[in-house]
Design an enzyme around this catalytic site. Structure first.
Site, PDB file in Angstrom:
ATOM      1  N   ASP A   9       0.859  -1.206   0.000  1.00 16.45           N
ATOM      2  CA  ASP A   9       0.000   0.000   0.000  1.00 16.45           C
ATOM      3  C   ASP A   9       0.893   1.255   0.000  1.00 16.45           C
ATOM      4  O   ASP A   9       0.894   2.013   0.953  1.00 16.45           O
ATOM      5  CB  ASP A   9      -0.953  -0.009   1.216  1.00 16.45           C
ATOM      6  CG  ASP A   9      -0.220  -0.061   2.562  1.00 16.45           C
ATOM      7  OD1 ASP A   9       0.959  -0.501   2.607  1.00 16.45           O
ATOM      8  OD2 ASP A   9      -0.817   0.347   3.578  1.00 16.45           O
ATOM      9  N   HIS A 239       9.645  -0.479   9.088  1.00 21.69           N
ATOM     10  CA  HIS A 239       8.658  -1.570   9.173  1.00 21.69           C
ATOM     11  C   HIS A 239       8.721  -2.476   7.939  1.00 21.69           C
ATOM     12  O   HIS A 239       9.021  -3.671   8.036  1.00 21.69           O
ATOM     13  CB  HIS A 239       7.239  -1.003   9.256  1.00 21.69           C
ATOM     14  CG  HIS A 239       6.967  -0.138  10.439  1.00 21.69           C
ATOM     15  ND1 HIS A 239       6.935  -0.625  11.719  1.00 21.69           N
ATOM     16  CD2 HIS A 239       6.683   1.187  10.531  1.00 21.69           C
ATOM     17  CE1 HIS A 239       6.626   0.360  12.549  1.00 21.69           C
ATOM     18  NE2 HIS A 239       6.487   1.470  11.860  1.00 21.69           N
TER      19      HIS A 239
HETATM   20  C1  BDR Z   1       2.649  -0.483   8.699  1.00 17.32           C
HETATM   21  O1  BDR Z   1       1.580   0.455   8.523  1.00 17.32           O
HETATM   22  C2  BDR Z   1       1.834   1.295   7.418  1.00 17.32           C
HETATM   23  O2  BDR Z   1       1.624   2.623   7.771  1.00 17.32           O
HETATM   24  C3  BDR Z   1       3.268   1.063   7.025  1.00 17.32           C
HETATM   25  O3  BDR Z   1       3.435   1.189   5.627  1.00 17.32           O
HETATM   26  C4  BDR Z   1       3.559  -0.320   7.498  1.00 17.32           C
HETATM   27  O4  BDR Z   1       3.219  -1.296   6.529  1.00 17.32           O
HETATM   28  C5  BDR Z   1       3.327  -0.222  10.031  1.00 17.32           C
HETATM   29  O5  BDR Z   1       2.432  -0.394  11.072  1.00 17.32           O
HETATM   30 CA    CA Z   2       2.853  -0.669   4.187  1.00 22.50          CA
END
Ligand code: BDR
Ligand code: CA
Length: 306
Positions: A9, A239
């Site tokens: 995403d 992340h």
């Molecule tokens: C996840 O949430 C999204 O905002 C980031 O892209 C990542 O995949 C982290 O909690």
């Molecule tokens: Ca993400």
């Protein structure tokens, strides 16, 4: 060499993960599938195509579901990743188009064609993965593994006190994935919160890789502003890159086998909970990480890009 599809995403840390995969000599990136989360699915698809074009990669992009399995559709917040997904970088149209095949069908087909070899790395909500599992019972048998960025066992949440954002946005889909058994790895906040990338790290990436690294540095300003405001940190968590790195370097992570359930309602909605008394097979949940090694791999490999 790991044959990889990233379900994404994009999203600032998604862009970091995709450029990392483009640079990694041990990853054979076969395509991207898209999902709502940081942005709508339409924007995610446009952004995925933009990232591949920027990286000079001619790979398929399959657009995914536009709403969670059970919960109503929601309007993504611009607070963390910006209106268009890449911080202050304005909208732009890619030249390419997505496939005429839905993400879940593409995932099922690719898992069949690369039986036993395909690693799927979802770095957004798990709707497409749950749909693939529901549409083709062979899907989970055909993939090599599913390495998810999501969840939190002992770290608490980042979108609510209980929930990590990817799981929160489609908890029912995440629960389908948790039920599917031992091929699933969760790379969640227990480890991603240990890996912090600072402004000077992005400056170093941009110095070595002016085009793509420069683009990441530009996006990182917006993302780090959010971390400063919310967590008082002068940097951001890696992340999504951590999940991609776990696909090729599982040894950098300490994993615990835990049967998992996802809370699908109320105050704790989106929490990933240990369910030792359930009949579920344990999932590998990353609980420790060699954070310096993950970060240094990330920085070294991005520096290889133009
Ligand atoms: C996840 O949430 C999204 O905002 C980031 O892209 C990542 O995949 C982290 O909690
Ligand atoms: Ca993400």
């Amino acid at each position: 060499m790991v044959k990889l599809i990233i379900d994404t995403d994009p999203g600032i840390d998604d862009a970091m993960a995709i450029f990392y995969a483009a640079a990694a000599p041990d990853i054979d990136l076969l395509g991207l599938t898209t999902i709502f989360g940081n942005v709508t699915t339409a924007t995610a698809t446009r952004n995925a195509l933009r990232l591949l074009e920027a990286a000079g990669l001619d790979l398929p992009v399959a657009a995914g579901a536009t709403a969670p399995l059970v919960l109503p559709p929601f309007k993504p917040s611009a607070y963390v990743h910006g209106e268009e997904g890449f911080g202050d970088i304005p909208a732009a149209e890619p030249k390419g188009k997505p496939l005429n095949e839905e993400a879940a069908d593409f995932l099922c087909r690719m898992a069949r064609e690369h039986k036993g070899e395909l690693v799927v790395c979802p770095i957004g909500p798990l709707t497409n993965i749950a749909l693939a599992m529901q549409r083709d019972p062979e899907f989970i048998r055909n993939v090599k593994s599913i390495v998810v960025m999501g969840g939190s066992l002992e770290e608490g949440g980042n979108i609510t006190p209980h929930a990590e954002a990817n799981i929160y946005h489609d908890p029912h889909a995440a629960d389908v994935v948790c039920k599917s058994g031992s091929k699933v790895v969760f790379v969640g906040l227990d480890v991603t919160h240990r890996i912090l990338c600072r402004p000077e790290d992005f400056a170093a990436i941009a110095a070595q890789s002016p085009d793509l690294g420069g683009m990441l540095q530009e996006m990182s300003h917006f993302y780090i502003k959010f971390y400063r405001e919310v967590a008082g940190l002068n940097g951001c968590s890696l992340h999504d890159p951590a999940a991609v790195i776990a696909c090729t370097h599982p040894g950098l992570f300490g994993m615990r086998g835990v049967p998992l359930e996802v809370s699908c309602g109320g105050e704790t909605s989106g929490a990933t909970l240990a369910a030792p008394d359930s009949a579920r097979a344990p999932i590998k949940v990353c609980m420790t990480v060699e954070a310096d090694a993950v970060k240094s791999l990330f920085l070294r490999r991005l520096a290889l890009l133009p």
